[in-house]
Design a protein around this motif. Structure first.
Motif, PDB file in Angstrom:
ATOM      1  N   ALA A 271       0.830  -1.206   0.000  1.00  0.00           N
ATOM      2  CA  ALA A 271       0.000   0.000   0.000  1.00  0.00           C
ATOM      3  C   ALA A 271       0.866   1.258   0.000  1.00  0.00           C
ATOM      4  O   ALA A 271       0.542   2.251  -0.671  1.00  0.00           O
ATOM      5  N   LYS A 272       1.977   1.229   0.716  1.00  0.00           N
ATOM      6  CA  LYS A 272       2.889   2.378   0.763  1.00  0.00           C
ATOM      7  C   LYS A 272       3.502   2.627  -0.619  1.00  0.00           C
ATOM      8  O   LYS A 272       3.621   3.782  -1.062  1.00  0.00           O
TER       9      LYS A 272
ATOM     10  N   ARG B 144       2.143   1.729  -3.467  1.00  0.00           N
ATOM     11  CA  ARG B 144       1.040   2.193  -4.316  1.00  0.00           C
ATOM     12  C   ARG B 144       0.840   3.703  -4.153  1.00  0.00           C
ATOM     13  O   ARG B 144       0.730   4.444  -5.133  1.00  0.00           O
ATOM     14  N   GLU B 145       0.785   4.151  -2.911  1.00  0.00           N
ATOM     15  CA  GLU B 145       0.541   5.566  -2.644  1.00  0.00           C
ATOM     16  C   GLU B 145       1.692   6.439  -3.145  1.00  0.00           C
ATOM     17  O   GLU B 145       1.468   7.529  -3.693  1.00  0.00           O
ATOM     18  N   ALA B 146       2.922   5.963  -2.987  1.00  0.00           N
ATOM     19  CA  ALA B 146       4.076   6.750  -3.419  1.00  0.00           C
ATOM     20  C   ALA B 146       4.085   6.917  -4.935  1.00  0.00           C
ATOM     21  O   ALA B 146       4.371   8.005  -5.449  1.00  0.00           O
TER      22      ALA B 146
ATOM     23  N   LEU C 169       1.457   6.645  -6.990  1.00  0.00           N
ATOM     24  CA  LEU C 169       0.333   7.501  -7.382  1.00  0.00           C
ATOM     25  C   LEU C 169       0.653   8.975  -7.152  1.00  0.00           C
ATOM     26  O   LEU C 169       0.276   9.838  -7.942  1.00  0.00           O
ATOM     27  N   GLU C 170       1.375   9.257  -6.086  1.00  0.00           N
ATOM     28  CA  GLU C 170       1.753  10.643  -5.796  1.00  0.00           C
ATOM     29  C   GLU C 170       2.807  11.147  -6.771  1.00  0.00           C
ATOM     30  O   GLU C 170       2.739  12.276  -7.254  1.00  0.00           O
ATOM     31  N   ASP C 171       3.796  10.307  -7.090  1.00  0.00           N
ATOM     32  CA  ASP C 171       4.935  10.761  -7.880  1.00  0.00           C
ATOM     33  C   ASP C 171       4.708  10.621  -9.384  1.00  0.00           C
ATOM     34  O   ASP C 171       5.152  11.461 -10.161  1.00  0.00           O
TER      35      ASP C 171
ATOM     36  N   ARG D 209      -1.723   2.461 -10.859  1.00  0.00           N
ATOM     37  CA  ARG D 209      -2.145   1.931  -9.558  1.00  0.00           C
ATOM     38  C   ARG D 209      -1.594   0.524  -9.403  1.00  0.00           C
ATOM     39  O   ARG D 209      -1.852  -0.364 -10.230  1.00  0.00           O
TER      40      ARG D 209
ATOM     41  N   GLU E 272      -4.715   4.246 -13.676  1.00  0.00           N
ATOM     42  CA  GLU E 272      -5.524   4.768 -12.583  1.00  0.00           C
ATOM     43  C   GLU E 272      -6.885   5.286 -13.060  1.00  0.00           C
ATOM     44  O   GLU E 272      -7.910   5.039 -12.423  1.00  0.00           O
TER      45      GLU E 272
ATOM     46  N   GLN F 237     -10.496   3.881 -11.815  1.00  0.00           N
ATOM     47  CA  GLN F 237     -11.450   4.760 -11.133  1.00  0.00           C
ATOM     48  C   GLN F 237     -12.722   4.968 -11.955  1.00  0.00           C
ATOM     49  O   GLN F 237     -13.771   5.306 -11.393  1.00  0.00           O
TER      50      GLN F 237
END
Length: 349
Positions: free
Chosen positions: A129-130, A132-134, A136-138, A143, A248, A252
């Motif tokens: 999950a970490k 994935r989030e990194a 998506l942010e960068d 995803r 992504e 979504q």
């Protein structure tokens, strides 16, 4: 802003006007592409995903699979297609992810994972999950859906010398991929790292351009490297992770029930693609022995010596990317080791 994030930002603007309606259509088709063949676990996992998604959605979702580079011919081309929405699902190796998000090289830190069960536990937990989030942010448009395996473990295989300790690597010309962290490992062990393109490895081993390589056993046998490689040391310095990504905006854009079907489909894919390299390794090791090869498993003391010798690689990573991902990964490994030990204690009472 990175190239990948710039590309993703442009793709997002296009998908807002064009992609949402298509994603909500009654007959949405998801395209999976990868560079491996139909003999790879990636293909088998994709077939399981396709069967699950199509059956569970009662035909509302369809899946098309493009192996062998039929959709995109190299990693950069496939990455671009995923990020701009032309491709829905793509798989990267640990090194491939580092091309998008360089700190992800922590996944190849030598001897980070002690065995399959710990690695699988880690990749089913918060660390994924970490990541994935990194990303998506960068990067913004990819995803992470699941992490499987693409060939077992990287081990040291050589043409004329059995490697039992770091000292045995001294001076050896070892083929590596172009990833910095793999090159740093060979340097730390005293060898001479030699990046060579995959199609050229067989000839390079035969002509002595390199004296060994760092690959999983199934890859070695699939490419007939056992014609030249005669020794394998099962040092297990890197778990060959396979990261499955979905665009992504496409994800979504799906209704919630279809999101769940797709997510669950990836979990079915993951289980399949983790098991197959283990099964294929049984026959591959036998094929290596039948070709005259010798397989060696380092003792606990020898494995500890490899780990100590590889410490400069960890120092190199920390100097370049800090400790955030090191601490997260080591914490995840420790938590999984404790959980698996508790599981054993409960089962053995």
């Amino acid at each position: 802003m990175s190239f990948w994030k710039t590309l993703a930002a442009g793709a997002a603007a296009v998908s807002l006007t064009m992609g949402a309606g298509a994603a909500l259509a009654a007959d949405t088709t998801l395209k999976i592409a990868f560079l491996g063949s139909e003999d790879d676990e990636d293909f088998d996992g994709s077939l399981v995903f396709k069967n699950y998604v199509e059956a569970t959605s009662n035909g509302a979702l369809a899946v098309d699979i493009f192996p062998n580079g039929r959709f995109c011919s190299n990693a950069d081309e496939c990455s671009e297609a995923l990020l701009d929405g032309r491709l829905d699902i793509y798989i990267t190796t640990n090194g491939g992810l580092a091309g998008w998000y360089p700190p992800a090289q922590f996944l190849d830190l030598p001897y980070l994972f002690p065995n399959d069960r710990v690695a699988e536990c880690v990749f089913d937990g918060p660390l994924t999950a970490k990541i994935r989030e990194a990303v998506l942010e960068d990067v913004g448009a990819a995803r992470l859906m699941a992490i499987s395996n693409t060939g077992g473990w990287r081990n040291i295989a050589t043409t004329s010398k059995q490697v039992k300790s770091p000292e045995d690597v001294e001076g050896l010309k070892l083929r590596t991929i172009g990833a910095d962290i793999q090159i740093e490992l060979v340097k730390a062990l005293g060898g001479s790292p030699t990046p060579i393109a995959w199609p050229e490895v067989y000839t390079s081993l035969g002509t002595g351009v390199v004296e060994g390589t760092k690959n999983g056993i199934t890859d070695i046998v699939n490419m007939k490297f056992q014609d030249h490689l005669k020794y394998i040391s099962l040092d297990g310095h890197a778990y060959m992770g396979a990261l499955w990504w979905m665009n992504e905006d496409v994800f979504q854009g799906l209704p919630d029930d279809q999101k769940r079907i797709v997510y669950d489909g990836f979990q079915e894919l993951k289980m399949t693609a983790r098991v197959l390299p283990k099964r294929k390794a049984v026959d591959a090791f036998q094929a290596f022995v039948d070709a005259g090869g010798t397989i060696y498993t380092p003792t606990a003391e020898q494995k500890a010596a490899f780990q100590a010798a590889a410490k400069p690689v960890w120092d190199w990573y920390e100097e370049n990317f800090g400790r955030e991902w090191i601490d997260a990964a080591q914490g995840a490994v420790s938590a999984c080791e404790a959980s698996l030990e508790a599981e054993f204690e409960a089962a053995s009472q």
